[in-house]
Motif scaffolding. Sequence first.
Motif, PDB file in Angstrom:
ATOM      1  N   ASN A  15     -11.572  28.734 -32.404  1.00 46.14           N
ATOM      2  CA  ASN A  15     -11.124  27.922 -33.549  1.00 46.14           C
ATOM      3  C   ASN A  15     -12.318  27.371 -34.304  1.00 46.14           C
ATOM      4  OD1 ASN A  15      -8.523  28.384 -32.843  1.00 46.14           O
ATOM      5  ND2 ASN A  15      -8.040  26.287 -32.265  1.00 46.14           N
ATOM      6  N   TRP A  16     -12.529  27.877 -35.524  1.00 45.97           N
ATOM      7  CA  TRP A  16     -13.698  27.528 -36.326  1.00 45.97           C
ATOM      8  C   TRP A  16     -13.290  26.846 -37.632  1.00 45.97           C
ATOM      9  CZ3 TRP A  16     -18.960  29.764 -35.959  1.00 45.97           C
ATOM     10  CH2 TRP A  16     -19.197  30.387 -34.723  1.00 45.97           C
ATOM     11  N   ALA A  17     -14.195  25.987 -38.110  1.00 46.85           N
ATOM     12  CA  ALA A  17     -14.092  25.452 -39.471  1.00 46.85           C
ATOM     13  C   ALA A  17     -15.379  25.825 -40.193  1.00 46.85           C
ATOM     14  CB  ALA A  17     -13.925  23.940 -39.460  1.00 46.85           C
ATOM     15  N   VAL A  18     -15.241  26.397 -41.382  1.00 48.59           N
ATOM     16  CA  VAL A  18     -16.400  26.710 -42.213  1.00 48.59           C
ATOM     17  C   VAL A  18     -16.491  25.616 -43.273  1.00 48.59           C
ATOM     18  CG1 VAL A  18     -17.464  28.375 -43.789  1.00 48.59           C
ATOM     19  CG2 VAL A  18     -16.194  29.191 -41.779  1.00 48.59           C
ATOM     20  N   TYR A  41     -11.099  35.360 -35.271  1.00 51.47           N
ATOM     21  CA  TYR A  41     -11.231  33.921 -35.072  1.00 51.47           C
ATOM     22  C   TYR A  41     -10.219  33.187 -35.951  1.00 51.47           C
ATOM     23  CZ  TYR A  41     -15.728  34.899 -32.814  1.00 51.47           C
ATOM     24  OH  TYR A  41     -16.716  35.364 -31.981  1.00 51.47           O
ATOM     25  N   THR A  42      -9.646  32.110 -35.417  1.00 60.47           N
ATOM     26  CA  THR A  42      -8.847  31.208 -36.250  1.00 60.47           C
ATOM     27  C   THR A  42      -9.864  30.418 -37.066  1.00 60.47           C
ATOM     28  OG1 THR A  42      -7.155  31.048 -34.564  1.00 60.47           O
ATOM     29  CG2 THR A  42      -7.189  29.304 -36.233  1.00 60.47           C
ATOM     30  N   THR A  43      -9.817  30.570 -38.386  1.00 60.10           N
ATOM     31  CA  THR A  43     -10.872  30.023 -39.233  1.00 60.10           C
ATOM     32  C   THR A  43     -10.279  29.198 -40.374  1.00 60.10           C
ATOM     33  OG1 THR A  43     -12.118  32.035 -38.750  1.00 60.10           O
ATOM     34  CG2 THR A  43     -12.958  30.630 -40.507  1.00 60.10           C
ATOM     35  N   TYR A  44     -10.696  27.939 -40.435  1.00 61.29           N
ATOM     36  CA  TYR A  44     -10.268  27.036 -41.501  1.00 61.29           C
ATOM     37  C   TYR A  44     -11.419  26.824 -42.467  1.00 61.29           C
ATOM     38  CZ  TYR A  44      -6.455  25.985 -38.320  1.00 61.29           C
ATOM     39  OH  TYR A  44      -5.377  26.089 -37.484  1.00 61.29           O
ATOM     40  N   GLY A  45     -11.113  26.823 -43.747  1.00 60.16           N
ATOM     41  CA  GLY A  45     -12.115  26.530 -44.766  1.00 60.16           C
ATOM     42  C   GLY A  45     -12.060  25.064 -45.145  1.00 60.16           C
ATOM     43  N   TYR A  59      -8.967  22.982 -46.783  1.00 63.04           N
ATOM     44  CA  TYR A  59      -8.863  21.546 -46.503  1.00 63.04           C
ATOM     45  C   TYR A  59     -10.047  20.791 -47.090  1.00 63.04           C
ATOM     46  CZ  TYR A  59      -5.245  23.259 -43.446  1.00 63.04           C
ATOM     47  OH  TYR A  59      -4.120  23.872 -42.980  1.00 63.04           O
ATOM     48  N   LYS A  60      -9.799  19.530 -47.433  1.00 68.25           N
ATOM     49  CA  LYS A  60     -10.844  18.694 -48.048  1.00 68.25           C
ATOM     50  C   LYS A  60     -11.784  18.113 -46.997  1.00 68.25           C
ATOM     51  CE  LYS A  60      -8.783  19.114 -52.074  1.00 68.25           C
ATOM     52  NZ  LYS A  60      -9.062  20.369 -52.737  1.00 68.25           N
ATOM     53  N   SER A  61     -11.279  17.941 -45.758  1.00 70.51           N
ATOM     54  CA  SER A  61     -12.096  17.329 -44.705  1.00 70.51           C
ATOM     55  C   SER A  61     -11.618  17.803 -43.338  1.00 70.51           C
ATOM     56  CB  SER A  61     -11.982  15.803 -44.771  1.00 70.51           C
ATOM     57  OG  SER A  61     -10.674  15.415 -44.400  1.00 70.51           O
ATOM     58  N   LEU A  62     -12.433  17.566 -42.326  1.00 69.01           N
ATOM     59  CA  LEU A  62     -12.079  17.956 -40.959  1.00 69.01           C
ATOM     60  C   LEU A  62     -10.822  17.241 -40.473  1.00 69.01           C
ATOM     61  CD1 LEU A  62     -15.634  17.861 -39.334  1.00 69.01           C
ATOM     62  CD2 LEU A  62     -14.267  19.897 -39.846  1.00 69.01           C
ATOM     63  N   PRO A  66      -4.916  21.048 -39.366  1.00 70.44           N
ATOM     64  CA  PRO A  66      -3.675  20.955 -38.598  1.00 70.44           C
ATOM     65  C   PRO A  66      -3.900  20.969 -37.083  1.00 70.44           C
ATOM     66  CG  PRO A  66      -3.930  23.164 -39.492  1.00 70.44           C
ATOM     67  CD  PRO A  66      -5.043  22.326 -40.064  1.00 70.44           C
ATOM     68  N   GLU A  67      -5.080  21.370 -36.646  1.00 69.89           N
ATOM     69  CA  GLU A  67      -5.410  21.348 -35.228  1.00 69.89           C
ATOM     70  C   GLU A  67      -6.897  21.089 -35.085  1.00 69.89           C
ATOM     71  OE1 GLU A  67      -5.273  25.155 -33.143  1.00 69.89           O
ATOM     72  OE2 GLU A  67      -5.434  26.207 -35.049  1.00 69.89           O
ATOM     73  N   LYS A  68      -7.293  20.690 -33.878  1.00 71.49           N
ATOM     74  CA  LYS A  68      -8.707  20.445 -33.609  1.00 71.49           C
ATOM     75  C   LYS A  68      -9.423  21.787 -33.519  1.00 71.49           C
ATOM     76  CE  LYS A  68     -11.670  18.534 -29.993  1.00 71.49           C
ATOM     77  NZ  LYS A  68     -12.146  19.773 -29.394  1.00 71.49           N
ATOM     78  N   VAL A  69     -10.555  21.892 -34.175  1.00 76.02           N
ATOM     79  CA  VAL A  69     -11.354  23.112 -34.063  1.00 76.02           C
ATOM     80  C   VAL A  69     -12.402  22.916 -32.973  1.00 76.02           C
ATOM     81  CG1 VAL A  69     -10.964  23.898 -36.425  1.00 76.02           C
ATOM     82  CG2 VAL A  69     -12.911  22.408 -35.945  1.00 76.02           C
ATOM     83  N   ASP A  70     -12.917  24.029 -32.460  1.00 79.35           N
ATOM     84  CA  ASP A  70     -13.927  23.983 -31.409  1.00 79.35           C
ATOM     85  C   ASP A  70     -15.326  23.877 -31.987  1.00 79.35           C
ATOM     86  OD1 ASP A  70     -12.011  24.568 -29.283  1.00 79.35           O
ATOM     87  OD2 ASP A  70     -11.953  26.595 -30.115  1.00 79.35           O
ATOM     88  N   ILE A  71     -15.496  24.450 -33.163  1.00 76.87           N
ATOM     89  CA  ILE A  71     -16.845  24.613 -33.696  1.00 76.87           C
ATOM     90  C   ILE A  71     -16.839  24.568 -35.223  1.00 76.87           C
ATOM     91  CG2 ILE A  71     -16.567  27.125 -33.562  1.00 76.87           C
ATOM     92  CD1 ILE A  71     -19.564  27.295 -32.891  1.00 76.87           C
TER      93      ILE A  71
END
Length: 133
Positions: A15-18, A41-45, A59-62, A66-71
């Motif tokens: 689970n990643w956030a870029v 990878y589950t990837t959120y921008g 998304y505007k912020s972490l 909708p879920e906690k990302v790992d990295i």
Amino acid sequence: MSSNELKEKMMSLKNWAVVGVSGNKDKFGYKIWKTLKEHGYTTYGISPNYDELEGDRIYKSLSELPEKVDIIDMVVPPRLSITILEEAKENGIEYIFFQPGTYNDEVVAKAEELGLNFLTDDCVYATLKKGAH
């Protein structure tokens, strides 16, 4: 943990956030987001500049995720990276992958002070393109 072991651990997280995702296909903010997704990878921008990209909500912020990302993969200038680190800690995110140009001594010191696990001098896009993970 050596940087190779840390990188292996980080690449195993799904689970990643870029942070700094971009709609510009020439920018790493786009290439990294797209490549992570292509590799399963589950990837959120994260970006204040977009509501959606290619049908995915951005998304505007972490804290909006909708879920906690790992990295987090950082693709923003150091002055923005440093504020994201506090937000990462508040959201229980321990792993940060700093793309080249997203950190400086102050950012690294802040990541250390917060007890985060992070990589510098590496590129997740190049890693995935090489298939070296």
